[in-house]
Design an enzyme around this catalytic site. Structure first.
Site, mmCIF file in Angstrom:
data_model
loop_
_atom_site.group_PDB
_atom_site.id
_atom_site.type_symbol
_atom_site.label_atom_id
_atom_site.label_comp_id
_atom_site.label_asym_id
_atom_site.label_seq_id
_atom_site.Cartn_x
_atom_site.Cartn_y
_atom_site.Cartn_z
ATOM 1 C CG HIS A 1 2.694 -0.677 -1.335
ATOM 2 N ND1 HIS A 1 1.869 -1.913 -1.700
ATOM 3 C CD2 HIS A 1 3.734 -0.727 -1.571
ATOM 4 C CE1 HIS A 1 2.492 -2.773 -2.580
ATOM 5 N NE2 HIS A 1 3.905 -1.610 -3.051
ATOM 6 C CG ASP B 1 -2.908 1.425 7.591
ATOM 7 O OD1 ASP B 1 -1.912 0.838 6.550
ATOM 8 O OD2 ASP B 1 -3.401 0.044 8.003
#
Length: 735
Positions: free
Chosen positions: A174, A381
């Site tokens: 993730h 991110d």
């Protein structure tokens, strides 16, 4: 688990560091509350739709609970389809706060100077991954799908695979997977990659991360890939991008909830008619909070007309409060907010409304919905679901998203204003553009993004991953079906024993010996020479070694064996007791025209070199930088195809080599020389390379053909390795 190729049936076991439920002690009693974080938020609303079990740490140290409380936790969690992995306080400190958050997190987010390389942390990471493995083994049932999540458990797929060789295992990261130059800084890089390669399917948010991972696998483990598929020994592993979605309907439909409308009224009462710029993040140095605040300060300086007309609502969710970098970051954020409010604020207007807390869901949706601009500018991110959640709440279609190009979400949300998070002037310009954008343009941009997010929501993300995992397992099953099973081997040996005339065609490198670039390292060992001699001494056998190596090397190695030889992929053949001959008259005067081109690419590709054979030229790039080598190989191949079009030459691309030779000359044509000599009762051909496919293609239907390695092939069967080939030949000798 039963031995063999399993089909995908059964439960979905989600394995992550944290459970979607966190256990805390308040007032001396245990409390159970929802967990925070992208994974927990993204999956918790959907996993119960499946027959599933979520395995993870419940959020409280083992030393802080009594034995009877442990039973209470187990009972409560199992009722919610969760299963706990209990960790000691030391493991939490060294594994979670240590290796995960002081090593992997900064390194994978491109903050290598923040990364700490501590062996105690690494030992704890291994220990906790092993504890998770024990728990998975304890609860898994035949047919279950094991889906491992995130950077906390990158060793787990291999650990499970070692215990359950046929398990169905998926892994999803993730956070970003960094470029090779960053990843190779990690002392335990090989262990991490080998751990991940235990999965059948490895997923990332974007193709950039996929590419980085494949580069690392190629450079560090030496495994090549094609279209995201890696053949690692006797296993096929798939790597692909799956951009995580959100529960779109939950956010879109909650806007009209009465509680949300009350929150909207409260916010509007405090802000008035001012435009709202919204910033929501966990406290983290990767989120670009300081750069965002500095850009807002510059914006107010350069655009004084917006003073008292805009408010930045800055929501910072506490995170990793005990880690030094986070303590320092909190202090700097506090100081910067104070500076901006002191510098620009007036009576009745606070430029930054600062909330350092976790907000309830209804308040979060209210803020998303009422905000005119969302400022989402992480320095790095993996995905960033906040950007997607903001877009989902814009039921009227008005609102502008400013999004960092280094967030994974930027690959999907191209209609946002995309900025470089380190360029404060660009952020200032984006704020001005967002605040002056017409309603029509806002609606047009938002609607396009909403349709995309609606189509690819979190359920679609899960189903896509599971569909691809199922596809990988089916491919593995097909390859498993081609394995030379005990029954097939028994039939092969029986046919061999009964036959009067046998032809055995054997590739050399990668088949009889492990591949080695230098001839001295590929020299046949005594065991192999004894084995070949035993096969050759059987009068019913004709044994031929078909190799890409130079004829002089083959002559030197096998001069004392009465064996047939094929050199340079079919250019030269040597029958027992005879001299070397070519299949047809060949020219090599073309070399003078081709050699300068290869020399140019040697100069342009450090580590590459030219091998010259009598009737071919070979450009090797195994020692070159893998990425540069691949690029140069494509360039060279295209150049050569153009130049050789009228020269009756062919360009062959192999494992880290490009070979130029006379057209129509290959191993298959050489094999036909022996196949057509007489009527054979038994033919066996074994090879491991793309060049051996030419041999498999010309064999009669009754022949046995075997490809070494689990690779799609024209061969009928597969063996896993050189060791298996030798074992088979030994069984033939002793039959």
């Amino acid at each position: 688990m039963t031995k063999g190729c399993e089909s995908i049936v059964g439960r979905l076991l989600i394995v992550s560091n944290r459970l979607p439920i966190t256990v805390v002690r308040k007032g001396g009693r245990l409390r159970f509350q929802p967990s925070v974080g992208g994974l927990a938020t993204g999956l918790s609303s959907s996993y119960k739709l499946y027959q599933s079990l979520w395995i993870g740490w419940p959020g409280i140290a083992l030393e802080k609970i009594k034995e009877e409380e442990k039973e209470e936790i187990n009972k409560k969690l199992i009722a919610d389809n969760c299963y706990p992995v209990f960790l000691s306080q030391k493991d939490i400190e060294d594994y979670y706060y240590g290796f995960c958050n002081k090593t992997i997190w900064p390194l994978f987010h491109y903050f290598p100077l923040y990364a700490v390389y501590n062996k105690n942390f690494w030992d704890a990471y291994k220990r906790v991954n092993e504890a998770f493995c024990e728990t998975v083994i304890k609860v898994v049932k035949p047919g279950d799908i094991i889906w491992v999540h995130d950077y906390h458990l990158m060793l787990l797929p291999k650990l499970i695979r070692e215990r359950l060789p046929d398990a169905t295992i998926g892994f999803f990261l993730h956070i970003p997977f960094p470029s090779l130059e960053i990843f190779r800084l990690l002392p335990w890089r090989k262990d991490i990659l080998e751990g991940l390669m235990g999965a059948d399917l490895i997923g990332f948010h974007t193709y950039d991360y996929v590419r980085h991972f494949l580069d690392s696998v190629r450079s560090i483990l030496g495994y090549e890939s094609a279209f995201g598929q890696i053949t690692a020994g006797n296993r096929v592993v798939r790597v692909d991008a799956f951009p995580m979605g959100i529960n779109y309907e939950q956010f879109a439909n909650t806007v009209n909830n009465s509680e949300v409308q009350k929150e909207i009224s409260k916010i509007r009462k405090w802000v008035g008619k001012r435009k709202i710029i919204l910033s929501i993040d966990r406290l983290d140095y990767t989120k670009g909070i300081l750069q965002r605040l500095e850009a807002y300060d510059i914006f107010l300086e350069k655009n004084p007309e917006y003073k008292e007309k805009v408010t930045l609502i800055l929501v910072v969710v506490p995170s990793r409060t005990g880690i030094e970098h986070y303590i320092m970051l909190k202090k700097r954020v506090d100081q910067l907010v104070g500076k901006i409010n002191g510098k620009h604020g007036t009576i009745g207007w606070t430029p930054v409304w600062y909330l350092y807390r976790l907000l309830p869901f209804n308040t979060l949706v209210a803020l998303y919905h009422i905000a005119d601009v969302a400022l989402v500018t992480p320095l790095r991110d993996g995905m960033n679901l906040i950007a997607k959640e903001f877009v989902a709440t814009k039921v009227e279609g008005k609102g502008v998203l400013i999004l960092s190009e280094t967030a994974g979400a930027a690959k999907e949300l191209g209609e946002a204003i995309i900025i470089n998070p380190n360029n404060k002037e660009e952020i200032v310009q984006a704020l001005k553009e967002a605040l002056t954008m017409s309603d029509e343009e806002q609606i047009e941009r938002i609607r396009v993004m909403q349709k995309r997010l609606q189509r690819y929501d979190v359920l679609r993300w899960i189903s896509d991953f599971m569909d691809r995992l199922s596809h990988v397992k089916k491919l593995q099953q097909e390859l498993c079906a081609r394995r030379l099973t005990h029954d097939v081997k028994k039939r092969l040996i029986s046919d061999y024993s009964k036959s009067k005339r046998r032809l055995i065609l054997l590739d050399y490198d990668g088949t009889l010996v492990p591949f080695a670039e230098k001839p001295e390292k590929a020299k046949p060992d005594d065991e192999l020479l004894r084995l070949l001699k035993a096969l050759i001494d059987e009068p019913r056998n004709e044994v031929v070694i078909i190799s890409g190596r130079d004829r002089r090397i083959l002559e030197k190695w096998f001069n004392n064996l009465n064996v047939g030889l094929v050199a340079e992929h079919g250019v030269w053949i040597k029958e027992k007791g005879r001299d070397w001959t070519t299949i047809e008259p060949l020219r090599n005067d073309w070399k003078e025209e081709i050699r300068p081109i290869l020399e140019l690419y040697v100069d342009r590709t450090p580590g590459s070199f030219i091998e010259e054979k009598e009737f071919s030229l070979v450009w090797h790039y195994r020692k070159a930088d893998p990425e540069l080598g691949s690029v140069r190989a494509r360039e060279l191949r295209n150049a050569l195809l153009h130049l050789t079009a009228n020269l009756n030459l062919e360009v062959l691309e192999g494992s880290k080599v490009i070979e130029i030779k006379n057209a129509g000359i290959n191993k298959g044509r050489a094999a036909l020389h022996w196949i057509s000599k007489e009527k054979w009762n038994f033919i066996l051909a074994i090879g491991d390379d793309w060049t051996d496919e030419d041999v498999f293609a010309v064999l009669p239907q009754s022949a046995y053909s075997i490809r070494v390695g689990l690779t799609p092939s024209q061969a009928k069967f597969n063996l896993d390795s050189v060791i298996d080939v030798r074992l088979l030949l030994k069984e033939l000798v002793s039959s």
